[in-house]
Design a protein around this motif. Structure first.
Motif, PDB file in Angstrom:
ATOM      1  N   ARG A  82     -10.669  -5.150  -5.809  1.00  0.00           N
ATOM      2  CA  ARG A  82     -10.220  -3.780  -5.567  1.00  0.00           C
ATOM      3  C   ARG A  82     -10.691  -2.887  -6.893  1.00  0.00           C
ATOM      4  NH1 ARG A  82      -5.339  -1.704  -2.614  1.00  0.00           N
ATOM      5  NH2 ARG A  82      -5.038  -3.175  -0.767  1.00  0.00           N
ATOM      6  N   GLU A 161     -14.376   1.809   3.085  1.00  0.00           N
ATOM      7  CA  GLU A 161     -13.544   1.020   2.260  1.00  0.00           C
ATOM      8  C   GLU A 161     -14.464   0.124   1.355  1.00  0.00           C
ATOM      9  OE1 GLU A 161     -12.008  -2.769   3.915  1.00  0.00           O
ATOM     10  OE2 GLU A 161     -11.890  -1.498   5.626  1.00  0.00           O
ATOM     11  N   ASP A 210       2.740  -7.132   6.288  1.00  0.00           N
ATOM     12  CA  ASP A 210       2.255  -6.613   4.964  1.00  0.00           C
ATOM     13  C   ASP A 210       1.523  -5.281   4.998  1.00  0.00           C
ATOM     14  OD1 ASP A 210       0.171  -7.782   6.280  1.00  0.00           O
ATOM     15  OD2 ASP A 210      -0.721  -8.759   4.586  1.00  0.00           O
ATOM     16  N   SER A 212       0.689  -1.435   5.106  1.00  0.00           N
ATOM     17  CA  SER A 212       1.182  -0.439   4.298  1.00  0.00           C
ATOM     18  C   SER A 212       0.452   0.933   4.616  1.00  0.00           C
ATOM     19  CB  SER A 212       1.338  -0.514   2.798  1.00  0.00           C
ATOM     20  OG  SER A 212       1.718   0.411   2.071  1.00  0.00           O
ATOM     21  N   GLY A 214       0.699   3.713   3.036  1.00  0.00           N
ATOM     22  CA  GLY A 214       0.393   4.148   1.875  1.00  0.00           C
ATOM     23  C   GLY A 214      -0.886   3.449   1.233  1.00  0.00           C
ATOM     24  N   ASP A 215      -1.342   2.484   1.737  1.00  0.00           N
ATOM     25  CA  ASP A 215      -2.413   1.620   1.053  1.00  0.00           C
ATOM     26  C   ASP A 215      -3.724   2.182   1.747  1.00  0.00           C
ATOM     27  OD1 ASP A 215      -4.330  -0.180   0.594  1.00  0.00           O
ATOM     28  OD2 ASP A 215      -2.841  -1.803   0.262  1.00  0.00           O
ATOM     29  N   LEU A 217      -6.682   1.079   1.828  1.00  0.00           N
ATOM     30  CA  LEU A 217      -7.468   0.173   2.409  1.00  0.00           C
ATOM     31  C   LEU A 217      -6.970  -0.513   3.636  1.00  0.00           C
ATOM     32  CD1 LEU A 217      -9.928  -2.064   1.792  1.00  0.00           C
ATOM     33  CD2 LEU A 217      -8.377  -3.560   0.661  1.00  0.00           C
ATOM     34  N   HIS A 218      -5.690  -0.742   3.895  1.00  0.00           N
ATOM     35  CA  HIS A 218      -5.028  -1.145   5.007  1.00  0.00           C
ATOM     36  C   HIS A 218      -5.336  -0.218   6.032  1.00  0.00           C
ATOM     37  CE1 HIS A 218      -1.988  -3.915   2.993  1.00  0.00           C
ATOM     38  NE2 HIS A 218      -3.215  -4.474   2.502  1.00  0.00           N
ATOM     39  N   ASP A 277      -8.317  -8.542   1.241  1.00  0.00           N
ATOM     40  CA  ASP A 277      -7.747  -8.368  -0.022  1.00  0.00           C
ATOM     41  C   ASP A 277      -6.354  -9.232  -0.290  1.00  0.00           C
ATOM     42  OD1 ASP A 277      -5.941  -7.034   1.527  1.00  0.00           O
ATOM     43  OD2 ASP A 277      -5.356  -5.498  -0.104  1.00  0.00           O
ATOM     44  N   ASN A 278      -6.222 -10.211   0.889  1.00  0.00           N
ATOM     45  CA  ASN A 278      -5.009 -11.076   0.542  1.00  0.00           C
ATOM     46  C   ASN A 278      -5.436 -12.231   1.378  1.00  0.00           C
ATOM     47  OD1 ASN A 278      -2.320 -11.998  -0.020  1.00  0.00           O
ATOM     48  ND2 ASN A 278      -1.566 -10.697   1.406  1.00  0.00           N
TER      49      ASN A 278
END
Length: 309
Positions: A82, A161, A210, A212, A214-215, A217-218, A277-278
């Motif tokens: 990131r 992204e 998980d 969001s 506000g993210d 990338l998500h 990313d997770n």
């Protein structure tokens, strides 16, 4: 000629690797492989391990593909990094957009693996696709393309992204923007049977806990998921409709030149809850095993159809 059609899927390419391995273990030996995004990476890997001068050991190649994902893709840092807020803001301010994440870790892995087994010297008929952002054209290249590895990397670059990939001075992004599961390429190359491995279920499904809003990338990944799911559903439904009409002998000008092609589709029943990313090595292993199980179930159904056998 048997064909493998490999969809995009980002980190879910591990699921695809498991499904492909199960198909190869069961005796499916493709002569054609087409791929987009993560599917382009898996297609390139298969091509690199299918020599032109001897029959491929497909079960061994399938196991090697599984091992590649287990050993080389162990954490988000082995795939992407990131960018921090200040870097992103600076790039926006100076109109030097370079993605929300840095994909150089992925590029190093891909270049290392494909340099060790050159997919340009393959016995497979290979096609991988990426979109030229200047022209909007979807470009498919063969194993003879001098910049093949660059095109594979470009095909894995999800829009916005991830950074654009320059290939011979032109900017390219993920081919999934235009074609998520390259069925037409396989058909045009003369496929007589197709096994398609799609990393997304029929329905997009709700987001996970998980997720969001506000993210960025998500959010971008979610929008891409929704758009791409519509593309692949339309393509598969079109293919199955044509197959049904041809099989029933329907006479219509739109069916001129069309032929029946048995198809086996491997895909998850529900969305795979993992993000680029997770994830952990356990997630990679879980996706590989799920892909293998789904492929084995799909094969059991296909073997009941005389057209597939």
């Amino acid at each position: 000629m048997d064909a493998l059609v490999l969809s995009g899927g980002n980190i879910k390419g591990a699921y695809q690797a498991g499904a492909v391995s199960a198909l190869l273990q069961a005796g499916y030996g493709p002569g054609i492989v087409t791929g987009i995004s993560a599917g382009a990476l898996n297609a390139g890997y298969l091509a690199g391990h299918a020599p032109a001068d001897s029959p491929p050991d497909w079960p061994a190649i399938g196991r090697a593909l599984e091992d590649f994902w287990r050993s080389s893709v162990r954490s988000p840092q082995s795939f992407v990094r990131r960018r921090n807020f200040l870097t992103i803001a600076w790039n926006v301010l100076w109109r030097r957009w370079n993605g929300l994440v840095d994909t150089e870790p992925l590029a190093r892995v891909v270049r290392r693996e494909l340099a060790a087994a050159d997919p340009r010297r393959t016995g497979l008929t290979l096609r991988v696709g990426a979109v030229n952002i200047r022209t909007g054209d979807l470009t498919y290249v063969a194993s003879t393309e001098p910049h093949l590895v660059d095109y594979i990397l470009a095909s894995t670059a999800e829009p916005v992204e991830m950074p654009l990939r320059m290939v011979d001075a032109d900017p390219f992004y993920d081919g999934g923007v235009r074609d998520y599961a390259p069925l037409k390429q396989a058909i045009d190359l003369g496929a007589t049977r197709i096994a398609a491995v799609v990393c997304r279920p029929e329905q997009v499904g709700p987001v996970g806990q998980d997720f969001s809003l506000g993210d960025p990338l998500h959010l971008i990944s979610r929008v891409i998921d929704i758009v791409i799911n519509e593309i692949v559903q339309n393509d598969l439904e079109w293919f199955l409709e044509i197959n049904r009409y041809v099989r029933e002998g329907l006479d219509h000008p739109l069916l001129a030149g069309k032929r029946f092609i048995p198809i086996l589709v491997v895909r998850p029943v529900a969305p795979i809850e993992v993000s680029v990313d997770n994830f952990t090595p356990a997630d990679i292993d879980r996706m590989i095993l799920q892909g293998k199980a789904d492929a084995q179930r799909a094969l059991q159904v296909a073997l009941d159809d005389p057209a597939w056998r």
